[in-house]
Design an enzyme around this catalytic site. Structure first.
Site, PDB file in Angstrom:
ATOM      1  CE1 TYR A   1      -3.806  -2.455   5.209  1.00  0.00           C
ATOM      2  CE2 TYR A   1      -3.102  -0.242   4.606  1.00  0.00           C
ATOM      3  CZ  TYR A   1      -3.615  -1.477   4.250  1.00  0.00           C
ATOM      4  OH  TYR A   1      -3.924  -1.731   2.935  1.00  0.00           O
TER       5      TYR A   1
ATOM      6  CB  SER B   1      -0.897   0.019   1.242  1.00  0.00           C
ATOM      7  OG  SER B   1      -1.531   1.280   1.403  1.00  0.00           O
TER       8      SER B   1
END
Length: 245
Positions: free
Chosen positions: A152, A139
């Protein structure tokens, strides 16, 4: 070009927006696809859509035993795995000072530890075959960070290092290991963002719009192909210019 006929691809998180697009793309390129996920109804619907050359493997990546068994289960059914796409991921967002140990460990377990275990297992057969493609879906926040997502972002940044180190170890065996870092991509989650807030986000993207799952999927298809045989240890940012890294 970009023909994967005769290849077997395992895609984790296959029922999400990006996972579905990746699976459809690899299947359209001729690959046999092994679908992994926790939502059996979603896996069955995708398998029904694709038809032949498609197999289901329900797996909870938060359970170490099932992660360790997944590769052997796929190899028993499909004979081998040529392409591994580590796409599965979860979020447990919270400010760092309020984040529980459980939320930290769950995200690290599924987003980083499971890909490591799957890569370790599949690399053995890839080494024997002297051909393999491993593609990790990270990401943009792995490079930029994001408030409320320390777990995350840490897991996605960890995939960068995991990818590069594994690439260096496996390169002499004709196995490439690469990483894709999507930016803001259309999904059921992004659909819930209020339109006004979405417009603000789009203005920050030089291309002027959010991306589609298919735009991530075609990048996976390229990295899985023979045409990408000289690319390894690379992090490919698919973000419309949101972060030019």
């Amino acid at each position: 070009m970009f023909n994967l006929s005769g290849k077997v691809a395992l895609v984790t998180g296959a029922t999400g927006a990006i996972g579905c697009a990746i699976t459809r793309t690899l299947h359209s390129m001729g690959a046999t696809v092994a679908l992994s996920g926790t939502k059996l109804n979603g896996l069955e619907a995708l398998a029904d859509e694709l038809g032949e050359r498609c197999f289901l493997f329900a797996c909870n990546l938060n359970v170490q035993e099932t992660v360790d068994e997944l590769i052997s289960n796929v190899e028993n059914v499909c004979e081998r795995i040529d392409i591994l796409v580590n796409n599965a991921g979860i979020t447990r967002d919270s400010l760092m000072m309020r984040m529980s140990d459980e939320d930290w460990h769950d995200v690290i377990s599924i987003n980083l530890e499971a890909p490591f275990r799957l890569m370790r297992a599949v690399s053995k057969s890839m080494i024997r075959e002297r051909w393999g493609r491993i593609i990790n879906i990270s990401s943009i926040v792995g490079a930029t960070g994001n408030p409320g997502q320390v777990n995350y972002a840490a897991s996605k940044a960890g995939l960068f290092g995991l990818t590069k180190s594994a690439a260096a170890e496996l390169a002499t065996r004709n196995i490439t290991v690469n990483c894709i870092a999507p930016g803001f991509i259309a999904s059921p989650m992004s659909d819930k963002i209020p339109e006004q807030q979405k417009q603000v986000l789009e203005k920050k993207i030089p291309i002027g719009r959010i991306g589609t799952p298919e735009e991530v999927a075609v990048a996976v298809g390229f990295l899985a192909s023979n045409e990408a045989s000289y690319i390894t240890g690379h992090v490919l940012h698919v973000n419309g210019g949101l972060a030019m890294i």
